[in-house]
Design a protein around this motif. Structure first.
Motif, PDB file in Angstrom:
ATOM      1  N   GLU A   1       0.812  -1.221   0.000  1.00  0.00           N
ATOM      2  CA  GLU A   1       0.000   0.000   0.000  1.00  0.00           C
ATOM      3  C   GLU A   1       0.847   1.274   0.000  1.00  0.00           C
ATOM      4  O   GLU A   1       0.314   2.383  -0.029  1.00  0.00           O
ATOM      5  CB  GLU A   1      -0.980  -0.006   1.182  1.00  0.00           C
ATOM      6  CG  GLU A   1      -0.355  -0.057   2.566  1.00  0.00           C
ATOM      7  CD  GLU A   1      -0.057  -1.487   3.044  1.00  0.00           C
ATOM      8  OE1 GLU A   1       0.197  -2.366   2.179  1.00  0.00           O
ATOM      9  OE2 GLU A   1      -0.051  -1.712   4.259  1.00  0.00           O
TER      10      GLU A   1
ATOM     11  N   GLU B   1       6.526  -5.690 -10.941  1.00  0.00           N
ATOM     12  CA  GLU B   1       5.102  -5.343 -10.736  1.00  0.00           C
ATOM     13  C   GLU B   1       4.939  -4.226  -9.720  1.00  0.00           C
ATOM     14  O   GLU B   1       3.965  -3.475  -9.753  1.00  0.00           O
ATOM     15  CB  GLU B   1       4.337  -6.581 -10.266  1.00  0.00           C
ATOM     16  CG  GLU B   1       4.038  -7.540 -11.398  1.00  0.00           C
ATOM     17  CD  GLU B   1       3.110  -8.652 -10.939  1.00  0.00           C
ATOM     18  OE1 GLU B   1       2.648  -8.603  -9.783  1.00  0.00           O
ATOM     19  OE2 GLU B   1       2.856  -9.559 -11.751  1.00  0.00           O
TER      20      GLU B   1
ATOM     21  N   ALA C   1       3.967  -0.332 -10.103  1.00  0.00           N
ATOM     22  CA  ALA C   1       2.623   0.272 -10.034  1.00  0.00           C
ATOM     23  C   ALA C   1       2.527   1.250  -8.864  1.00  0.00           C
ATOM     24  O   ALA C   1       1.748   2.207  -8.901  1.00  0.00           O
ATOM     25  CB  ALA C   1       1.573  -0.822  -9.907  1.00  0.00           C
ATOM     26  N   GLN C   2       3.346   1.036  -7.826  1.00  0.00           N
ATOM     27  CA  GLN C   2       3.310   1.892  -6.638  1.00  0.00           C
ATOM     28  C   GLN C   2       4.133   3.171  -6.815  1.00  0.00           C
ATOM     29  O   GLN C   2       4.120   4.032  -5.948  1.00  0.00           O
ATOM     30  CB  GLN C   2       3.918   1.157  -5.425  1.00  0.00           C
ATOM     31  CG  GLN C   2       3.181  -0.093  -5.021  1.00  0.00           C
ATOM     32  CD  GLN C   2       3.968  -0.877  -3.970  1.00  0.00           C
ATOM     33  OE1 GLN C   2       4.404  -1.984  -4.220  1.00  0.00           O
ATOM     34  NE2 GLN C   2       4.161  -0.280  -2.786  1.00  0.00           N
TER      35      GLN C   2
ATOM     36  N   GLU D   1       1.491   1.407 -15.414  1.00  0.00           N
ATOM     37  CA  GLU D   1       1.056   0.532 -14.313  1.00  0.00           C
ATOM     38  C   GLU D   1       0.398   1.293 -13.164  1.00  0.00           C
ATOM     39  O   GLU D   1      -0.274   0.679 -12.322  1.00  0.00           O
ATOM     40  CB  GLU D   1       2.270  -0.219 -13.729  1.00  0.00           C
ATOM     41  CG  GLU D   1       2.944  -1.191 -14.681  1.00  0.00           C
ATOM     42  CD  GLU D   1       4.023  -0.529 -15.526  1.00  0.00           C
ATOM     43  OE1 GLU D   1       3.985   0.716 -15.711  1.00  0.00           O
ATOM     44  OE2 GLU D   1       4.905  -1.257 -16.012  1.00  0.00           O
ATOM     45  N   ASN D   2       0.598   2.612 -13.080  1.00  0.00           N
ATOM     46  CA  ASN D   2       0.077   3.366 -11.930  1.00  0.00           C
ATOM     47  C   ASN D   2      -1.445   3.380 -11.919  1.00  0.00           C
ATOM     48  O   ASN D   2      -2.082   3.582 -12.956  1.00  0.00           O
ATOM     49  CB  ASN D   2       0.563   4.816 -11.951  1.00  0.00           C
ATOM     50  CG  ASN D   2       2.058   4.992 -11.769  1.00  0.00           C
ATOM     51  OD1 ASN D   2       2.637   5.947 -12.270  1.00  0.00           O
ATOM     52  ND2 ASN D   2       2.700   4.063 -11.070  1.00  0.00           N
ATOM     53  N   SER D   3      -2.010   3.230 -10.742  1.00  0.00           N
ATOM     54  CA  SER D   3      -3.479   3.350 -10.621  1.00  0.00           C
ATOM     55  C   SER D   3      -3.857   4.826 -10.636  1.00  0.00           C
ATOM     56  O   SER D   3      -3.047   5.694 -10.269  1.00  0.00           O
ATOM     57  CB  SER D   3      -3.935   2.711  -9.314  1.00  0.00           C
ATOM     58  OG  SER D   3      -3.438   3.463  -8.224  1.00  0.00           O
ATOM     59  N   LEU D   4      -5.072   5.102 -11.069  1.00  0.00           N
ATOM     60  CA  LEU D   4      -5.577   6.473 -11.046  1.00  0.00           C
ATOM     61  C   LEU D   4      -5.526   7.007  -9.617  1.00  0.00           C
ATOM     62  O   LEU D   4      -5.182   8.166  -9.377  1.00  0.00           O
ATOM     63  CB  LEU D   4      -7.016   6.502 -11.587  1.00  0.00           C
ATOM     64  CG  LEU D   4      -7.648   7.900 -11.650  1.00  0.00           C
ATOM     65  CD1 LEU D   4      -6.869   8.814 -12.581  1.00  0.00           C
ATOM     66  CD2 LEU D   4      -9.107   7.815 -12.094  1.00  0.00           C
ATOM     67  N   ASP D   5      -5.851   6.137  -8.660  1.00  0.00           N
ATOM     68  CA  ASP D   5      -5.851   6.537  -7.261  1.00  0.00           C
ATOM     69  C   ASP D   5      -4.471   7.039  -6.818  1.00  0.00           C
ATOM     70  O   ASP D   5      -4.357   8.069  -6.157  1.00  0.00           O
ATOM     71  CB  ASP D   5      -6.278   5.342  -6.406  1.00  0.00           C
ATOM     72  CG  ASP D   5      -6.354   5.712  -4.945  1.00  0.00           C
ATOM     73  OD1 ASP D   5      -7.149   6.597  -4.617  1.00  0.00           O
ATOM     74  OD2 ASP D   5      -5.559   5.147  -4.151  1.00  0.00           O
ATOM     75  N   ALA D   6      -3.416   6.303  -7.208  1.00  0.00           N
ATOM     76  CA  ALA D   6      -2.056   6.702  -6.827  1.00  0.00           C
ATOM     77  C   ALA D   6      -1.716   8.054  -7.433  1.00  0.00           C
ATOM     78  O   ALA D   6      -1.150   8.938  -6.775  1.00  0.00           O
ATOM     79  CB  ALA D   6      -1.055   5.635  -7.286  1.00  0.00           C
ATOM     80  N   ARG D   7      -2.070   8.241  -8.687  1.00  0.00           N
ATOM     81  CA  ARG D   7      -1.788   9.515  -9.364  1.00  0.00           C
ATOM     82  C   ARG D   7      -2.510  10.678  -8.704  1.00  0.00           C
ATOM     83  O   ARG D   7      -1.951  11.742  -8.480  1.00  0.00           O
ATOM     84  CB  ARG D   7      -2.207   9.426 -10.835  1.00  0.00           C
ATOM     85  CG  ARG D   7      -1.357   8.472 -11.639  1.00  0.00           C
ATOM     86  CD  ARG D   7      -1.980   8.149 -12.971  1.00  0.00           C
ATOM     87  NE  ARG D   7      -2.274   9.371 -13.735  1.00  0.00           N
ATOM     88  CZ  ARG D   7      -2.593   9.371 -15.027  1.00  0.00           C
ATOM     89  NH1 ARG D   7      -2.647   8.231 -15.696  1.00  0.00           N
ATOM     90  NH2 ARG D   7      -2.847  10.496 -15.638  1.00  0.00           N
TER      91      ARG D   7
END
Lengths: 300, 300
Positions: free
Chosen positions: A99, A122, A125-126, A161-167
């Motif tokens: 997380e 992988e 993505a973080q 790989e980044n999630s929209l949330d992380a961005r």
């Protein structure tokens, strides 16, 4: 309930780890703290005295190692020279929680993206790469300033790989520091930064070293004025940091330098043939462009 | 008896004429006035509105033409682009009184010496060429500042014809403005200034124009930061003034540019072959030289 917990905008970062607590990393910590967006700040660094200073200045709460940072931080900010990124990510990887959000502040982005994907797999993505466009003449924790990013641009170059949330989370945090956030492809970022940041540094350093190496450098430097001061100011920057930037962005820097070399040859030829009109036109185009930029950028 | 009349140091100038009442000329008038070293100040210029402004700001007492200036001034300060010097001296010559002292503030000195001797003939004994090393980014009478020359260098390049009295008188007046006065041969001055002033301007303008001419100049300029700001600041200067400086100091500027071009090629080659050690060594030499200059010059 503290006022910090009630602050609007992005969720507060309970534990922030800053790797490299200098001007850029220290200012990020200070700005988030000032915005009430951070709980505890951990500092990681090569030099114990820098970390002690950062702690004394209230930039960090505790000095830890990379392993401890990986184990407990919700956000890890890598604010080290870009050449160190691979080694640091390798050391973080085995201890990283799923997380945890990672970001960086490196001046080049294609190589950081490549390194992150190669090292983290992988886990990339973080990692949301970023680059705040903010002053780099001063260095060290004592130069850190909670207001450094106010009104300044921060470029994010997200990985596929980044999630929209992380961005969005990272965008919100930078906005809490007062910055304006832009998104670009890493390669496009690197070409633009080669032009407006790396090439000026290259030229200023070439010039500065040439003057310093001259037989009569003492008399030259004693008659240098404010134009010299401004033109060479960036050449005082960290040799380590800039070596890494030039190597990391080698092809874009060389390509921009080739363009500059051509423009320089044309201007020299106009001077050689005493072509006052060409010289005037060229100088006037440069002067108008600089004055326009000065009035628009809010920096001059 | 006024306190100005009692001020120590050089005798006060009863009537000063400033040709070109901008930053440099206006600041000279303001500094002499602040030091109680001037009675009446006459202003000569191409633009009526600039002279009106200079008068409103208290820099000059009256706007006159060159003929009136020649007829009544004890000291005439030529603060115009160097390219205009020949024409102005020709216009002044027929009306010049034998006891009037002339000087200039041009950024090149060998050409000014040649022009003064060619135009004035024996009258060149009255003309002591000079060059204050002081800021030129801002322009116009509203930028004039009585403190501009405080702690700054002024280079005098006296002609063989100048009397010791004329040299000492001018030295004393510049010292009253707070400046430190040095004496050099005109050719030596021009070589040094080519290096520390003219070449930086040339490079900054070449660079600025190249960025402005790029297809994607908008995005480039929107991501330009404080390094870009400092490196390009001088490129905003007057195209007319700098064209004249480059033409007047052509051979020294071209010779310095050839050296820079060679140093640039070496640095580029180190980057091409990814020679991190050479890059680091070069950047570190430049950084140390710049930091040393900054701490010694009092300008940074």
């Amino acid at each position: 309930m503290s006022s910090a917990a009630e602050a609007p905008g992005p969720a507060r970062v309970e534990v922030l780890a800053v790797v490299g607590v200098g001007l850029i990393g220290g200012s990020f910590a200070a700005a988030l703290r000032a915005a009430g967006k951070v709980g505890r700040v951990l500092g990681v660094g090569r030099h114990a005295h820098t970390l002690r200073q950062a702690r004394r200045l209230g930039l960090i709460d505790e000095a830890v190692d990379l392993r401890q940072a990986a184990a407990s931080a919700d956000l890890i900010m890598l604010a080290t020279p870009v050449g160190a990124m691979g080694r640091i990510l390798s050391e973080l990887k085995p201890h990283l929680r799923a997380e945890t959000l990672l970001t960086d502040v490196g001046s080049t982005k294609a190589d950081v993206a490549r390194t992150a994907c190669a090292v983290l797999g992988e886990g990339a993505a973080q990692f949301v790469p970023g680059h705040p466009i903010a002053g780099a003449e001063r260095t060290g924790p004592e130069a850190a300033d909670a207001a450094l990013y106010r009104g300044r641009n921060v470029v994010l170059t997200p990985l596929a790989e980044n999630s929209l949330d992380a961005r969005l989370r990272l965008t919100g945090l930078w906005e809490s520091c007062g910055a304006r956030v832009l998104t670009m492809e890493p390669e496009a970022h690197d070409v633009v930064l080669a032009s407006v940041s790396h090439v000026p540094h290259f030229l200023a350093s070439v010039y500065m070293e040439q003057v310093a190496a001259a037989r009569d450098s003492d008399v030259r430097m004693s008659l240098a004025g404010t134009g010299f001061r401004d033109f060479t100011r960036i050449a005082a920057g960290s040799a380590e940091m800039w070596r890494d930037i030039f190597l990391a962005n080698r092809s874009a820097v060389l390509s921009e330098l080739a363009e500059i070399r051509q423009a320089l040859a044309q201007a020299e030829q106009a001077l050689e043939r005493e072509d006052g009109q060409s010289l005037y036109d060229w100088l006037e185009r440069a002067a108008l462009a600089r004055r326009l930029w000065g009035s628009r950028s809010g920096l001059s």
